[in-house]
Design an enzyme around this catalytic site. Sequence first.
Site, short mmCIF file in Angstrom:
data_model
loop_
_atom_site.label_atom_id
_atom_site.label_comp_id
_atom_site.label_asym_id
_atom_site.label_seq_id
_atom_site.Cartn_x
_atom_site.Cartn_y
_atom_site.Cartn_z
N SER A 1 0.85 -1.18 0.00
CA SER A 1 0.00 0.00 0.00
C SER A 1 0.89 1.24 0.00
O SER A 1 1.79 1.34 -0.83
CB SER A 1 -0.97 -0.05 1.17
N HIS B 1 -2.24 -1.14 -3.64
CA HIS B 1 -3.40 -0.26 -3.51
C HIS B 1 -3.25 0.90 -4.46
O HIS B 1 -2.18 1.52 -4.56
CB HIS B 1 -3.52 0.27 -2.07
N ASP C 1 -5.13 -4.06 5.41
CA ASP C 1 -5.44 -4.99 4.34
C ASP C 1 -4.29 -5.98 4.22
O ASP C 1 -3.12 -5.62 4.31
CB ASP C 1 -5.62 -4.22 3.02
#
Lengths: 279, 209
Positions: free
Chosen positions: B20, B47, B139
């Site tokens: 991310s 992401h 996540d």
Amino acid sequence: MSASQPQSVQLEDIEIQLLLEAVFLYYGFDFRDYSQASLKRRILERVRAEGVQTVSAFQDRVLHEEACLQRLLLALSIQVTSMFRDPSFYQTFRRQVVPLLRTYPTVRIWHAGCSTGEEVYSMAILLQEENLYHKCRVYATDMSADVLRKAREGIFTLSAMQEYTANYLRAGGTREFSDYYTAHYDHVIFQPSLRANAVFSEHNLVTDGSFNEFHVILCRNVMIYFNKALQQRVHKLIYESLVMFGIFGIGNKESLRFTPFEDGYDALDQHDRLYRKVR
Amino acid sequence: MMAGGMTNSADGGIVCVGASAGGLAALELLLAALNDDFALPLVIVQHRGRTAGDGLCEYLQKYSRRPLDEPEDKEEIAPGRVYLAPRDYHLLIERDGFALSTGALINFARPSIDALFESAADCYGAGVVGVVLTGANHDGARGLARIKECGGRVIVQDPASAASPSMPTAALAAIATGGGVDHVLPLSGIAPLLSQLARRLSKGASYGM
């Protein structure tokens, strides 16, 4: 070393297969050829939401409580989408498809798997701005009556409008996006004129056949939920429902490659996944 | 009915990487350090914005020693290739290839690392190598735990060396109860380890060695 699924996962997959068979045999809804990974995620979410321990226990409830089936159907038919998703698709549609549509006296458009209608309203806006909507007949179909009802109403959350406005502008929109809806507290209602020429009706791409010939068929990010075998069947249905030189649009990460009708189309715009039936 | 049997199980190995915030720089280094004969598929969820342009793939291609692309729906998963999850879709692993989904955000993300990891674990079981890199949310934590549960190998970028430590930290916490991480490493250690594991897995050798 042979890499393999744990036994618990193998069992789960078997239970899911039995569930799908049961739903088909008892209720007639056929999810057996849906794409495995996303289907499994949704089923397991439902199992958790129903508070049961296993897919088998869930199957018991689905078979004996119709409300539980309805909840499952809704979960399997809700697609997350947005208005003017992939704005460049709409730009390209304006540039490449609209001129073709001007040559027809009437234009029949099919949104196959229209979900809650975002694409239907987006396309209606585009066609109105291009002064074409009045000669269009729009067919918006989905397998779920509940979802169709929402699509027909044209009601969306106010909070989504910021994103949709940005998409609309990127898609080549020529007016104030807010002209197209009226706001009420936390939701908005799109203008009735945007569905004046639309018919919303139930149609199941898995089990139902062709019902008309169309100049444009949009089936964007619908077939990703089907396995390859089912995709082939739906491609056949779509191909047979298109007039010669009709336009077919799919999602930006979908492909016609390795489908039996790949050669039936020329790419109008490969990047935005717009194709024309030429054979 | 699914052709070829009742389960969605695949043989062989697969490397799944989640990143991310800070992931771009991390992936540049990782991809550039893979050996030329890296023989497993390597699948990345970075992401990314829903409306961002197509530039990320082209950008990473410059750094990757193996061919890198965004897969299309139902594309086969080929060994030795690198795959980047496209924007605004979840990328899932199935026995016969990739499957895309436009489902709800998972951990506020689409593509989601959990979605990739969980489907890979389901399908490849002990053949999965899961890697969590730098990031600012959680996540991938649950997904990494799932990979561990299904017998796969789990690698986390050392939070101390990560641009954003909270995602690797959350991943470590999530697998702590399941037996803990197999490797916590700075970025420089991850690519060589992946190359090593790829050699083992593609020859069909056992993890235990």
